[in-house]
Enzyme design. Sequence first.
Site, PDB file in Angstrom:
ATOM      1  N   ASP A  74      16.860  46.516   3.967  1.00  0.00           N
ATOM      2  CA  ASP A  74      17.967  47.442   4.220  1.00  0.00           C
ATOM      3  C   ASP A  74      18.430  48.038   2.875  1.00  0.00           C
ATOM      4  O   ASP A  74      18.810  47.279   1.972  1.00  0.00           O
ATOM      5  CB  ASP A  74      19.105  46.637   4.878  1.00  0.00           C
ATOM      6  CG  ASP A  74      20.336  47.491   5.156  1.00  0.00           C
ATOM      7  OD1 ASP A  74      20.336  48.689   4.811  1.00  0.00           O
ATOM      8  OD2 ASP A  74      21.294  46.925   5.720  1.00  0.00           O
ATOM      9  N   GLU A 132      14.255  42.570 -26.106  1.00  0.00           N
ATOM     10  CA  GLU A 132      13.511  41.508 -25.435  1.00  0.00           C
ATOM     11  C   GLU A 132      12.066  41.959 -25.253  1.00  0.00           C
ATOM     12  O   GLU A 132      11.194  41.138 -24.999  1.00  0.00           O
ATOM     13  CB  GLU A 132      14.166  41.234 -24.066  1.00  0.00           C
ATOM     14  CG  GLU A 132      13.580  40.065 -23.281  1.00  0.00           C
ATOM     15  CD  GLU A 132      12.336  40.420 -22.462  1.00  0.00           C
ATOM     16  OE1 GLU A 132      11.681  39.490 -21.991  1.00  0.00           O
ATOM     17  OE2 GLU A 132      12.009  41.620 -22.297  1.00  0.00           O
ATOM     18  N   CYS A 165      18.668  39.107 -23.285  1.00  0.00           N
ATOM     19  CA  CYS A 165      19.560  40.284 -23.263  1.00  0.00           C
ATOM     20  C   CYS A 165      20.708  40.180 -24.251  1.00  0.00           C
ATOM     21  O   CYS A 165      21.549  41.081 -24.332  1.00  0.00           O
ATOM     22  CB  CYS A 165      20.117  40.486 -21.858  1.00  0.00           C
ATOM     23  SG  CYS A 165      18.831  40.549 -20.609  1.00  0.00           S
ATOM     24  N   THR A 180      15.823  45.294  -9.697  1.00  0.00           N
ATOM     25  CA  THR A 180      16.697  45.108 -10.873  1.00  0.00           C
ATOM     26  C   THR A 180      15.942  45.415 -12.169  1.00  0.00           C
ATOM     27  O   THR A 180      16.281  44.888 -13.221  1.00  0.00           O
ATOM     28  CB  THR A 180      17.321  43.687 -10.919  1.00  0.00           C
ATOM     29  OG1 THR A 180      16.281  42.710 -11.064  1.00  0.00           O
ATOM     30  CG2 THR A 180      18.116  43.384  -9.672  1.00  0.00           C
ATOM     31  N   SER A 195      19.694  32.067 -12.661  1.00  0.00           N
ATOM     32  CA  SER A 195      20.146  32.913 -13.771  1.00  0.00           C
ATOM     33  C   SER A 195      21.577  33.383 -13.543  1.00  0.00           C
ATOM     34  O   SER A 195      22.330  33.582 -14.494  1.00  0.00           O
ATOM     35  CB  SER A 195      19.203  34.089 -14.013  1.00  0.00           C
ATOM     36  OG  SER A 195      19.352  35.090 -13.049  1.00  0.00           O
ATOM     37  N   HIS A 216      27.573  42.053 -19.430  1.00  0.00           N
ATOM     38  CA  HIS A 216      26.140  42.317 -19.284  1.00  0.00           C
ATOM     39  C   HIS A 216      25.880  42.550 -17.792  1.00  0.00           C
ATOM     40  O   HIS A 216      26.352  41.791 -16.953  1.00  0.00           O
ATOM     41  CB  HIS A 216      25.350  41.117 -19.813  1.00  0.00           C
ATOM     42  CG  HIS A 216      23.900  41.172 -19.447  1.00  0.00           C
ATOM     43  ND1 HIS A 216      23.126  42.272 -19.709  1.00  0.00           N
ATOM     44  CD2 HIS A 216      23.096  40.266 -18.824  1.00  0.00           C
ATOM     45  CE1 HIS A 216      21.900  42.042 -19.259  1.00  0.00           C
ATOM     46  NE2 HIS A 216      21.854  40.841 -18.720  1.00  0.00           N
ATOM     47  N   LYS A 276      30.885  39.703  -9.884  1.00  0.00           N
ATOM     48  CA  LYS A 276      30.761  38.247  -9.648  1.00  0.00           C
ATOM     49  C   LYS A 276      31.309  37.479 -10.840  1.00  0.00           C
ATOM     50  O   LYS A 276      32.070  36.527 -10.687  1.00  0.00           O
ATOM     51  CB  LYS A 276      29.284  37.856  -9.511  1.00  0.00           C
ATOM     52  CG  LYS A 276      28.636  38.082  -8.183  1.00  0.00           C
ATOM     53  CD  LYS A 276      27.161  37.622  -8.305  1.00  0.00           C
ATOM     54  CE  LYS A 276      26.303  38.065  -7.158  1.00  0.00           C
ATOM     55  NZ  LYS A 276      26.493  37.300  -5.938  1.00  0.00           N
ATOM     56  N   SER A 291      19.612  35.273 -21.082  1.00  0.00           N
ATOM     57  CA  SER A 291      19.059  34.095 -20.417  1.00  0.00           C
ATOM     58  C   SER A 291      18.373  33.175 -21.420  1.00  0.00           C
ATOM     59  O   SER A 291      17.903  33.620 -22.467  1.00  0.00           O
ATOM     60  CB  SER A 291      18.030  34.530 -19.373  1.00  0.00           C
ATOM     61  OG  SER A 291      18.677  35.165 -18.310  1.00  0.00           O
TER      62      SER A 291
HETATM   63  N1  COA Z   1      23.982  45.011   2.833  1.00  0.00           N
HETATM   64  C1  COA Z   1      24.788  44.666   1.804  1.00  0.00           C
HETATM   65  N2  COA Z   1      24.569  43.571   1.015  1.00  0.00           N
HETATM   66  C2  COA Z   1      23.505  42.806   1.308  1.00  0.00           C
HETATM   67  C3  COA Z   1      22.632  43.107   2.367  1.00  0.00           C
HETATM   68  C4  COA Z   1      22.916  44.255   3.156  1.00  0.00           C
HETATM   69  N3  COA Z   1      22.126  44.625   4.179  1.00  0.00           N
HETATM   70  N4  COA Z   1      21.673  42.171   2.392  1.00  0.00           N
HETATM   71  C5  COA Z   1      21.928  41.305   1.395  1.00  0.00           C
HETATM   72  N5  COA Z   1      23.028  41.700   0.712  1.00  0.00           N
HETATM   73  C6  COA Z   1      23.634  41.081  -0.484  1.00  0.00           C
HETATM   74  C7  COA Z   1      23.643  39.564  -0.435  1.00  0.00           C
HETATM   75  O1  COA Z   1      24.688  39.073   0.375  1.00  0.00           O
HETATM   76  C8  COA Z   1      23.812  39.239  -1.896  1.00  0.00           C
HETATM   77  O2  COA Z   1      25.168  39.422  -2.277  1.00  0.00           O
HETATM   78  P1  COA Z   1      26.085  38.159  -2.732  1.00  0.00           P
HETATM   79  O3  COA Z   1      25.390  37.563  -3.912  1.00  0.00           O
HETATM   80  O4  COA Z   1      27.378  38.764  -3.069  1.00  0.00           O
HETATM   81  O5  COA Z   1      26.089  37.237  -1.586  1.00  0.00           O
HETATM   82  C9  COA Z   1      23.030  40.358  -2.595  1.00  0.00           C
HETATM   83  O6  COA Z   1      22.849  41.371  -1.608  1.00  0.00           O
HETATM   84  C10 COA Z   1      21.681  39.898  -3.151  1.00  0.00           C
HETATM   85  O7  COA Z   1      20.901  39.381  -2.099  1.00  0.00           O
HETATM   86  P2  COA Z   1      20.221  37.937  -2.159  1.00  0.00           P
HETATM   87  O8  COA Z   1      19.348  37.829  -0.957  1.00  0.00           O
HETATM   88  O9  COA Z   1      21.258  36.886  -2.392  1.00  0.00           O
HETATM   89  O10 COA Z   1      19.368  37.962  -3.481  1.00  0.00           O
HETATM   90  P3  COA Z   1      17.860  38.432  -3.774  1.00  0.00           P
HETATM   91  O11 COA Z   1      16.899  37.399  -3.315  1.00  0.00           O
HETATM   92  O12 COA Z   1      17.653  39.817  -3.308  1.00  0.00           O
HETATM   93  O13 COA Z   1      17.837  38.400  -5.382  1.00  0.00           O
HETATM   94  C11 COA Z   1      18.531  38.727  -7.634  1.00  0.00           C
HETATM   95  C12 COA Z   1      18.803  39.072  -6.157  1.00  0.00           C
HETATM   96  C13 COA Z   1      19.570  39.416  -8.479  1.00  0.00           C
HETATM   97  C14 COA Z   1      18.625  37.204  -7.840  1.00  0.00           C
HETATM   98  C15 COA Z   1      17.109  39.236  -7.982  1.00  0.00           C
HETATM   99  O14 COA Z   1      17.098  40.637  -7.890  1.00  0.00           O
HETATM  100  C16 COA Z   1      16.664  38.837  -9.383  1.00  0.00           C
HETATM  101  O15 COA Z   1      16.143  37.742  -9.588  1.00  0.00           O
HETATM  102  N6  COA Z   1      16.823  39.748 -10.403  1.00  0.00           N
HETATM  103  C17 COA Z   1      16.427  39.490 -11.786  1.00  0.00           C
HETATM  104  C18 COA Z   1      17.261  38.460 -12.507  1.00  0.00           C
HETATM  105  C19 COA Z   1      18.665  38.814 -12.731  1.00  0.00           C
HETATM  106  O16 COA Z   1      19.036  39.961 -12.634  1.00  0.00           O
HETATM  107  N7  COA Z   1      19.469  37.778 -13.037  1.00  0.00           N
HETATM  108  C20 COA Z   1      20.897  37.946 -13.262  1.00  0.00           C
HETATM  109  C21 COA Z   1      21.443  37.178 -14.441  1.00  0.00           C
HETATM  110  S1  COA Z   1      20.806  37.666 -16.034  1.00  0.00           S
END
Ligand code: COA
Length: 389
Positions: free
Chosen positions: A30, A80, A112, A153, A202, A234, A243, A309
Amino acid sequence: MPAIGIDDLSFATGTYRIELAAIAERLGVDPAKFEHGLGQVEMSVLAEDEDIVTLAAAAALPIVERAGREGIRTILFATETGIDQSKSAGVYLHRLLGLGDHVRAVELKQACYSGTAALQFAAALVARDPAERVLVVTSDVARYELGTPAEPTQGAGAAAFLVTVEPALVELEPASGVFTRDVMDFWRPNHRHTAIVDGKSSISAYIDAVAGAFEDYRARGGAAFDEIDRFCYHQPFTRMAAKAHRQLAERLSSSRDGAALDAQIDDTMGYNRRIGNSYTASVYFALAALLEAEEDLTGRRVAIASYGSGSVAEFLSGVVVPGYRERSRVEAHERLLAARTLLDDEAYLALQRSVQRDDPSNYETQRQTSGPFRFAGVRDDKRIYEPTA
Ligand code: COA
C-alpha cells in the site's frame, strides 16, 4: 572566546528522482505505508556519472563561490559510501573546488554520524586559529538490496557547510553530549555495494543512543529539553524524527506532547521527504529545511541529534543568528529539487544495477548528470572526475 558555528550551508542531490508509489506498486505494498508509515514521498537517484565526490563538489561550490577560498585550510569529508580504502574523497574534492596547495583533506567514517564529528573537529580548529574557515562536506548514497523493506529508505545527497568565527547562520553552544555502543544494527562490509541492516533493531538502537547522548549533554551543562525550540534529528526516513522526538519527550517527562512536539520538528522534514536517506548529510538536510522554512527562528535554540548505526550518537545545540535569512539558499535548493528528472521503476532499476561493473578497474560512464562535475569512469583503477561545462 568568539562565537563559532555554521556560516553557510548548501546542498546537492541526484539528477533523478523516483516516486515511492512506483516502488510500492512493484512490491505490492500500500503506497500509504511509505507516505505515512515512513514519511517519504520520493527519493533522489544518482545518474551513472554521479557519486559522493560529484555531489560533494556540487554542494560545496556555491559556498566557495560566495565566501572565497581564502582561509579554507581544512576539508573534512564525512561519508559512509567511501569510494577508496585509502585515498580521501576530500582530495578529489579539493581539486574540483580549485583550492590552493596549503589545505589538509581527510575523510571521516562512522555510518551516518561522522558529519557531526566533523562539525566538532572544525569548531576546535577554528577555536585554535580564528582566521581558519573549515569546509565540512557530508555526502552519501544510501543503497539497500532491492525488494527488501529497506528499499524505500534509499536516497542520495550532499550537504556542505562552512565553520567559522562569528557565523552567519547558527552559533554553537559549548555543551555537547556523546554516546557510543557496539551494536550490529547496520553495516557494510568492504565487498558490498549495499548495506546490511536489521531495521527494527536500528530504530531502537537509534533511540537509546540519542537518549544517552542527551543525558550526557545535560550533564555537561546543556539546556533542558523544554528549553530547546527546534530539533533536527537524523532522518533515515522522516517518521523516524517523530518517533525519536516523542520517545525522548516521554523519557524526559516533558511538559510538551502531541501537536506541540510535532511543531518542533515539522519544518525539518521538507527536504528529506523528497530526497530520501542521505546518511551523513541527512541531519544537515534537516537543518537546511528548518532554516529555509517560513518561520523566523532568529534567537531560537536549535538542537542537532545525530546518529550513526553501529553506533555513535551526539546531541548538541546552537542559537540562530540575527540576519540568517539573508544567507538563505532556499530558491537555489528548491530549483535543484524541482529540476530532477522523474524515472519510472524500470529506468530506476537499471540505474541501481549499473553500479555492478563487469570490470570495475576499467569502465566509462554515460553522460547524464545535470550537475557541475561528473564522474567519467575508471581507467586502470583510477577514478576520473571532470567539470561538465
Ligand atoms: N498505511 C500507513 N502506515 C502503514 C501502512 C499503511 N498501509 N502499513 C504499514 N504502515 C506503517 C507501520 O505501522 C509502521 O509504522 P510504526 O512504526 O509507526 O508502527 C511503518 O509503516 C513501517 O512499517 P513496518 O512494517 O513496521 O516496517 P518495515 O518492515 O516496512 O521496515 C524500516 C521499515 C524502516 C525498518 C525499513 O525500511 C529499514 O530497515 N530501513 C533501513 C534502516 C533504517 O532506516 N533504520 C533506521 C535507523 S538508522
